[in-house]
Design a protein around this motif. Structure first.
Motif, PDB file in Angstrom:
ATOM      1  N   ASN A 190       0.621   5.391   1.137  1.00 48.11           N
ATOM      2  CA  ASN A 190      -0.146   6.287   1.995  1.00 48.11           C
ATOM      3  C   ASN A 190       0.176   7.739   1.679  1.00 48.11           C
ATOM      4  O   ASN A 190       1.351   8.109   1.534  1.00 48.11           O
ATOM      5  CB  ASN A 190       0.155   6.004   3.472  1.00 48.11           C
ATOM      6  CG  ASN A 190      -0.217   4.591   3.867  1.00 48.11           C
ATOM      7  OD1 ASN A 190      -1.372   4.299   4.126  1.00 48.11           O
ATOM      8  ND2 ASN A 190       0.764   3.698   3.900  1.00 48.11           N
TER       9      ASN A 190
ATOM     10  N   ALA B 193      -0.757  11.614   3.134  1.00 50.33           N
ATOM     11  CA  ALA B 193      -1.339  12.378   4.247  1.00 50.33           C
ATOM     12  C   ALA B 193      -1.196  13.863   3.962  1.00 50.33           C
ATOM     13  O   ALA B 193      -0.169  14.321   3.445  1.00 50.33           O
ATOM     14  CB  ALA B 193      -0.648  12.023   5.559  1.00 50.33           C
TER      15      ALA B 193
ATOM     16  N   GLY C 267       5.276   4.622   2.712  1.00 45.53           N
ATOM     17  CA  GLY C 267       4.808   3.241   2.527  1.00 45.53           C
ATOM     18  C   GLY C 267       5.704   2.440   1.616  1.00 45.53           C
ATOM     19  O   GLY C 267       5.803   1.222   1.743  1.00 45.53           O
TER      20      GLY C 267
ATOM     21  N   SER D  72       0.841  -1.195   0.000  1.00 49.78           N
ATOM     22  CA  SER D  72       0.000   0.000   0.000  1.00 49.78           C
ATOM     23  C   SER D  72       0.872   1.238   0.000  1.00 49.78           C
ATOM     24  O   SER D  72       2.046   1.210   0.389  1.00 49.78           O
ATOM     25  CB  SER D  72      -0.936   0.012   1.213  1.00 49.78           C
ATOM     26  OG  SER D  72      -0.183   0.068   2.412  1.00 49.78           O
TER      27      SER D  72
ATOM     28  N   ARG E  38      -5.218   5.919   1.667  1.00 48.11           N
ATOM     29  CA  ARG E  38      -4.493   4.642   1.594  1.00 48.11           C
ATOM     30  C   ARG E  38      -4.796   3.997   0.244  1.00 48.11           C
ATOM     31  O   ARG E  38      -5.953   3.734  -0.078  1.00 48.11           O
ATOM     32  CB  ARG E  38      -4.916   3.717   2.738  1.00 48.11           C
ATOM     33  CG  ARG E  38      -4.150   2.393   2.756  1.00 48.11           C
ATOM     34  CD  ARG E  38      -4.439   1.645   4.045  1.00 48.11           C
ATOM     35  NE  ARG E  38      -3.711   0.393   4.123  1.00 48.11           N
ATOM     36  CZ  ARG E  38      -4.248  -0.802   3.997  1.00 48.11           C
ATOM     37  NH1 ARG E  38      -5.566  -0.914   3.808  1.00 48.11           N
ATOM     38  NH2 ARG E  38      -3.532  -1.893   4.083  1.00 48.11           N
TER      39      ARG E  38
ATOM     40  N   ARG F 227       4.326   6.630  -6.668  1.00 47.73           N
ATOM     41  CA  ARG F 227       4.844   7.417  -5.549  1.00 47.73           C
ATOM     42  C   ARG F 227       5.545   8.676  -6.057  1.00 47.73           C
ATOM     43  O   ARG F 227       5.330   9.780  -5.532  1.00 47.73           O
ATOM     44  CB  ARG F 227       5.802   6.567  -4.724  1.00 47.73           C
ATOM     45  CG  ARG F 227       6.582   7.332  -3.670  1.00 47.73           C
ATOM     46  CD  ARG F 227       7.587   6.437  -2.971  1.00 47.73           C
ATOM     47  NE  ARG F 227       8.530   7.228  -2.200  1.00 47.73           N
ATOM     48  CZ  ARG F 227       9.637   7.763  -2.716  1.00 47.73           C
ATOM     49  NH1 ARG F 227       9.926   7.583  -4.002  1.00 47.73           N
ATOM     50  NH2 ARG F 227      10.459   8.455  -1.956  1.00 47.73           N
TER      51      ARG F 227
ATOM     52  N   SER G  24      -6.023  11.645   5.142  1.00 53.79           N
ATOM     53  CA  SER G  24      -5.113  10.630   4.613  1.00 53.79           C
ATOM     54  C   SER G  24      -5.811   9.798   3.552  1.00 53.79           C
ATOM     55  O   SER G  24      -7.036   9.673   3.534  1.00 53.79           O
ATOM     56  CB  SER G  24      -4.601   9.719   5.738  1.00 53.79           C
ATOM     57  OG  SER G  24      -5.682   9.028   6.352  1.00 53.79           O
TER      58      SER G  24
ATOM     59  N   THR H  58     -10.157   7.102   1.646  1.00 51.25           N
ATOM     60  CA  THR H  58      -9.893   8.471   2.089  1.00 51.25           C
ATOM     61  C   THR H  58     -10.534   8.698   3.442  1.00 51.25           C
ATOM     62  O   THR H  58     -11.705   8.367   3.646  1.00 51.25           O
ATOM     63  CB  THR H  58     -10.447   9.487   1.080  1.00 51.25           C
ATOM     64  OG1 THR H  58      -9.908   9.210  -0.212  1.00 51.25           O
ATOM     65  CG2 THR H  58     -10.093  10.898   1.491  1.00 51.25           C
TER      66      THR H  58
END
Length: 862
Positions: A633, A635, A716, A631, A680, A697, A678, A669
Motif C-alpha cells: 500500500n 498513501a 503492508g 499487497s 493498493r 517496497r 492511496s 488507485t
C-alpha cells in the motif's frame, strides 16, 4: 484348547444399549446424507461479515462550510434519529463539503430493524433538506472493512465516451446481474453525469440589479414538475386504468436552453437568463477518482449478501458475464479485474490439504498401532459423520465458513478423533462405556474455555464468533458420535480385542541407577514431600498470594459516580437509595485523600499482573489478522487547501512508475480528496511469496523521496515507511458538550484565554476532534462590528447572503430531464477562482439598496 492369537469376544451385552445398533447407524447415515446436501448451501466468505450494532450515515454538500452543513443537514438528521428506539448514542462530524453521523445501537436492538427505521427517517427528512445535498448513504459497519467490499469487479473499455459506456453497463449488464440470487449491491463507477454549468459574473448581476435568488426562482419555475393527482382512463379494450397527472415544462426532453428562461429583477424588469449567464454542458466535476492499473474505465463492482456463498456467487457471475460478453457491441471489452472467489478457493484448497494430511497421519498411526483395517474404517467413518452432521447445525445457526471458522474446523479434527479413539478403545478392551464421563468432562472443559470469546470486546468477539461456534458444534456432535455411533459400529463391524501374551513387568536394574543417583532421588523426594506438606498447612496464605499475583482490579474503580441518566424524553432517574450509595462512594473511593495517598499504593499492591497487563496492552490495537492476498500500500497526503487535481497529478507520477513492473498484476488507485490518495498493489501469483514485493517496497520508498511534493507512507510488508512531519499537539485535553455550537465556541475561547495565562502552557488549540498532531487547517474568521451593523441597519444574515453569490461553486439549482437522463443544473461564479482576501475586504458590497465596504463593518482574521 484355544489359540492365544485367536480373537475373543468381550462381554457384548455390556456394550449394547437401549436401541439396536442397526437403527443407530441408519439414523446417523440419514443425518450424514442431510449434512452432505446442506454443505453447498453454507455461507462461504473471505472474511467475517458479522455486523457491529453501529450505523454510519454519510453525505456531502460540496462548496459549503462546516457551519452550514451542521445547521442545515447534520442537526436536522440527528433530531429525527434521536426518536428511534434502540439508539444508544449518536455522534456526528461536519466538515467542509461533507458530514457523517454515527448511530450506536444498544445490545438488545435488532440491527436490521434499526437500519430500516433509520432509512425511513432519512427518506422523510430528505425532502426538507436544502438543495445540493447528496442523498445520505447508510452503511452497517462490519468486523472488517473487507467484509462489505465487492467480491468481484469487472472493467469495461470501449472507444466511446465514458458516459455512454456507463449507460450501457447500467441498462444492459447491471439489470441482468441484479436478478442473481444473493447479490446485495451492484456499483457502476468511472464516469460522471453531464451537467449544465451556468457561469455568472457577480458584477454583472449587480449592474442589472439581479440577485442569485432571482435566478434560482426563475430556474425553479422553469424546471418545476407539479403532481396534480391521479385520473382514470380507458384503454383500447375499454378497461379502466389509473394514471398519474403532472404539470411539466413543454421543453422537457430537449436540450436545456437558457434563452427561454425569464428572470425578473428587483425593479420588476424582465430579463432573459442568457443575458446573465454563460451556459455550457460539461461532465460533472468528480469528487474522487478511482482507477485500475492507471486507466480511466468503467468499473462494475458486485457485493454479495451476508448469507451468500461468495465462492458459488463468483462462479455464477462469471458464467453470466461470459454470456453477456457474446452480445456486447463491437469494440467493447470486458476484463475481470478482481475476484475474491479465486483467493477463497486457493485458501480452502490449502486448508483441505492440511486437514487431509493431518487425518491421514492420524489414521496411519491408528493402523500402525492397532493393525486392524476395520478399526481404521471406524475412526474415518466417525470423523466424516461428525463433520457432515455438524454442517446441519452450521446451516441452522447461520455459521459462516471463512478463514477464522475454517481454522477452528482444522483445530477440532484432532479433538474429534481423540474422543472416538478413547471410547472405541474402552469398549474394545474393557467391554464398557465407563470412559465416557472422562471424555465428557474433557470436552466440556474445552468448550468452557471458548465461552470467554462471547464476553470479549465487540470487535474481537464478532471476528472470533464463528471460530468458537465451529469448535463447540464439532465437539458437541463428537460426544453423540462417541456414545451412540461408535458402539454400534464396533458391534456391526465385529471389532474385538486381540488377546496378547501376558507381559512381564521389568524393573530397572540397580546398577543402571547407581548409588549417587539413588541418593539424589531420595533427597529430591524428601524435599518435595516437605514442600507439599508446608503448602498444605499454609494453604490459605498461598491462595491469597496466588490471588494477589493475579491481581484484584481495584485500579479500574471509577474516580466518582455520576447520576444515572436514561435517554428517552431526556428524563433523569434518581432515587434516594442510589443517591446515598453514590455520595458514600464519592466520599471514600472518590475522595481526594484516597486518590492521592491510598490509590497509588493500593493499585500496585493489589493490582498484580492484571494491572501491568491492562496498562501495557489496553492502549494497543487489536488486529483481526484476516488472511488476505499479499499487497503493498502506498498513501500520499497533501496539506489542507490542496485540490483534487493537484493530488491526482502527484499520484499519477507514482502510477507511471509502477506500470513498468510486469510482476505487478494489478494496482488500484483511489484519490479521496485533495489531501489523501492511496494505491493498493497486487502481485502475480508466483511473485506473491518471492522477494520482489520487498524489493519493490524499497524502490517505492526511493521514488517517493524523489517525487516529494507531499508526504508519503508505504506499508503492508515489513516495517512501514512514513516521511510525514507533524507537530505534536499535546495529550491534555478538555471536552465541552452542549447543544449550541456558538455558545460552546465562545466558552472554549474564554477558557483558552484563561489557560494561556498560565506560564507553563505554551499553546491551546480549539478543534472539533481530538488529535495527537496539530492540524494545518487555517481559515478566515469574520469579527463583525456590531455597532456599525446597527448603525447601517444591516443584519448579519443579510450580510452573509450578500457575500455568498461571490463564492458559489457547483451550487445545485435543479435537474433537467433529457431523454430519460437527469442532468443537473449548477450555478458557478466567475469570482470564485480569482477573488483574493484583499479584494474581498475592499469589495463594494450591497445589502438591499445600501452599499458598504467589508472593512468598515468587519475585521477578517486568519
Amino acid at each position: 484348547m484355544q489359540d492365544k492369537n485367536e480373537l475373543t469376544y468381550p462381554e457384548k451385552e455390556t456394550v449394547k444399549g437401549r436401541y439396536s445398533s442397526f437403527s443407530v447407524i441408519v439414523v446417523f447415515v440419514c443425518l450424514l446424507v442431510m449434512g452432505a446436501v446442506l454443505v453447498p448451501q453454507l455461507s462461504v466468505k473471505l472474511n467475517p461479515s458479522r455486523k457491529y450494532p453501529v450505523v454510519n450515515i454519510s453525505f456531502n454538500m460540496w462548496g459549503q462550510s462546516a457551519r452550514v452543513i451542521e445547521t442545515e443537514v447534520t442537526s436536522r438528521l440527528e433530531a429525527m434519529l434521536m426518536r428511534i428506539s434502540g439508539v444508544q448514542d449518536i455522534s456526528s462530524h461536519s466538515s467542509n463539503g461533507y458530514g457523517s453521523i454515527t448511530v450506536r445501537l444498544s445490545g438488545h436492538a435488532d440491527p436490521d430493524m434499526a437500519r430500516f427505521e433509520i432509512s425511513t427517517v432519512i427518506r422523510q427528512v430528505w425532502l426538507s433538506l436544502p438543495s445540493g445535498v447528496s442523498y445520505p448513504s447508510l452503511q452497517m459497519s462490519g468486523t472488517t472493512e473487507e467484509a462489505t467490499q465487492p467480491f468481484i469487479r469487472y472493467t469495461i473499455n470501449a472507444p466511446v465516451s465514458p458516459i455512454i459506456i456507463q449507460e450501457y453497463v447500467e441498462n444492459s449488464i447491471k439489470t441482468k446481474l441484479s436478478e442473481l440470487k444473493g447479490v446485495d449491491r451492484i456499483d457502476v463507477s468511472g464516469a460522471g453525469r453531464m451537467t449544465y454549468r451556468l457561469k455568472y459574473d457577480f458584477v454583472r448581476l449587480q449592474k442589472y440589479n439581479v440577485s442569485l435568488d432571482d435566478i434560482r426562482s426563475a430556474l425553479r419555475r422553469y424546471l418545476h414538475k407539479e403532481f396534480l393527482g391521479t385520473g382514470r382512463i380507458h384503454d383500447e379494450e375499454r378497461r379502466e386504468q389509473w394514471i398519474r397527472i403532472a404539470l411539466v415544462s413543454e421543453n422537457t426532453g430537449q436540450p436545456f436552453d437558457s434563452s427561454l428562461i425569464q428572470v425578473k429583477n428587483f425593479d420588476g424588469t424582465i430579463l432573459y437568463l442568457n443575458q446573465l449567464v454563460e451556459t455550457s454542458l460539461d461532465e460533472e466535476e468528480a469528487s474522487s477518482y478511482f482507477r485500475i492499473n492507471g486507466l480511466n474505465s468503467i468499473y462494475l463492482s458486485v457485493t454479495a449478501e451476508d448469507a451468500a456463498n461468495q465462492l458459488n456467487m463468483s462462479l455464477q457471475v462469471q458464467r453470466l458475464m461470459k454470456e453477456i460478453e457474446q452480445t456486447m457491441p463491437p469494440d467493447y471489452e470486458l476484463h475481470l479485474s478482481y475476484d475474491a472467489g479465486e483467493y477463497i478457493k486457493a485458501e480452502m484448497d490449502k486448508i483441505y490439504f492440511r486437514s487431509g494430511l493431518t487425518v491421514l497421519i492420524l489414521l496411519c498411526f491408528v493402523l500402525l498401532i492397532y493393525r486392524n483395517l476395520k478399526y481404521s474404517f471406524l475412526i474415518l467413518f466417525s470423523l466424516t459423520a461428525n463433520i457432515l452432521i455438524a454442517a446441519i447445525f452450521y446451516y441452522l445457526l447461520k455459521v459462516e465458513l471463512q478463514m477464522f471458522s475454517l481454522a477452528g474446523l482444522t483445530i477440532s479434527l484432532t479433538l474429534i478423533i481423540d474422543n472416538a479413539i478413547i471410547m472405541s478403545d474402552q469398549i474394545i478392551r474393557r467391554g464398557n462405556k465407563k470412559a465416557f464421563p472422562a471424555v465428557l468432562a474433557a470436552t466440556v472443559t474445552t468448550i468452557g474455555s471458548l465461552i470467554i470469546i462471547f464476553f470479549m470486546d465487540e470487535g474481537v468477539r464478532l471476528n472470533l464468533l464463528d471460530f468458537a461456534w465451529v469448535i463447540i458444534i464439532n465437539l458437541t456432535v463428537s460426544l453423540f458420535i462417541a456414545i451412540l455411533l461408535v458402539p454400534a459400529l464396533i458391534e456391526k463391524l465385529n471389532i474385538e480385542k486381540k488377546k496378547n501374551k501376558k507381559r512381564r513387568r521389568r524393573k530397572l536394574p540397580h546398577f543402571l541407577l547407581g548409588i549417587r543417583g539413588k541418593r539424589r532421588l531420595v533427597i529430591f523426594n524428601r524435599v518435595y514431600e516437605k514442600i507439599i506438606f508446608f503448602m498444605h498447612r499454609k494453604r490459605k496464605w498461598f491462595v491469597a498470594a496466588l490471588i494477589l499475583a493475579f491481581g484484584v482490579p481495584v485500579f479500574l474503580l471509577p474516580e466518582k459516580m455520576e447520576k444515572k441518566t436514561e435517554r428517552g424524553y431526556f428524563t433523569v432517574i434518581e432515587t434516594g437509595e442510589q443517591d446515598f450509595w453514590r455520595n458514600l462512594y464519592n466520599k471514600t473511593f472518590g475522595s481526594q485523600f484516597y486518590k492521592e495517598k491510598i490509590k497509588p499504593v493500593s493499585d500496585v499492591v493489589l493490582g498484580g499482573t492484571m494491572r501491568l497487563f491492562a496498562q501495557k496492552v489496553r492502549n494497543g490495537s487489536y488486529s483481526s489478522g484476516e488472511r488476505s492476498e499479499t499487497s503493498l500500500n502506498v498513501a500520499a497526503t497533501l496539506p489542507n487547501g490542496s485540490t483534487r487535481e493537484q493530488m491526482n497529478v502527484l499520484i499519477m507520477k507514482m502510477e507511471d512508475y509502477i506500470k513498468q513492473y510486469p510482476e505487478v498484476r494489478q494496482f488500484e488507485t483511489r484519490v479521496e480528496n485533495g489531501q489523501r490518495a492511496s494505491i493498493r498493489i497486487l502481485f502475480v501469483k508466483k511473485h506473491q511469496r518471492s522477494s520482489f514485493p520487498h524489493m519493490l517496497r524499497s524502490r517505492l520508498i526511493s521514488k517517493a523521496l524523489e517525487l516529494g511534493g507531499g508526504s508519503w507512507s508505504i506499508y503492508g510488508l515489513g516495517d512501514g515507511f512514513n516521511n510525514e512531519i507533524k507537530e505534536q499537539a499535546g495529550s491534555s485535553r478538555i471536552k465541552l458538550l452542549g447543544y449550541g455550537y456558538d455558545d460552546l465556541h465562545a466558552l472554549a475561547a474564554a477558557m483558552k484565554d484563561s489557560l494561556l495565562q498560565h506560564r507553563r502552557i505554551k499553546e491551546v488549540t480549539i478543534d472539533s476532534k481530538f488529535s495527537w498532531y496539530k492540524s494545518d487547517y487555517m481559515e478566515y474568521v469574520f469579527d463583525l462590528n456590531k455597532e456599525r451593523l446597527a448603525q447601517e441597519n444591516i443584519l448579519p444574515v443579510n450580510l452573509f447572503h450578500s457575500l455568498t453569490p461571490m463564492f458559489e461553486k457547483n451550487a445545485h439549482a435543479g435537474d433537467w430531464v433529457n431523454n430519460s437522463r437527469i442532468e443537473p443544473v449548477q450555478l458557478f461564479s466567475e469570482q470564485t477562482g480569482t477573488l483574493d482576501i484583499w479584494n474581498l475586504e475592499n469589495y463594494p458590497g450591497k445589502v438591499g439598496d445600501r452599499g458598504y465596504k467589508l472593512t468598515e463593518i468587519a475585521t477578517i482574521e486568519k
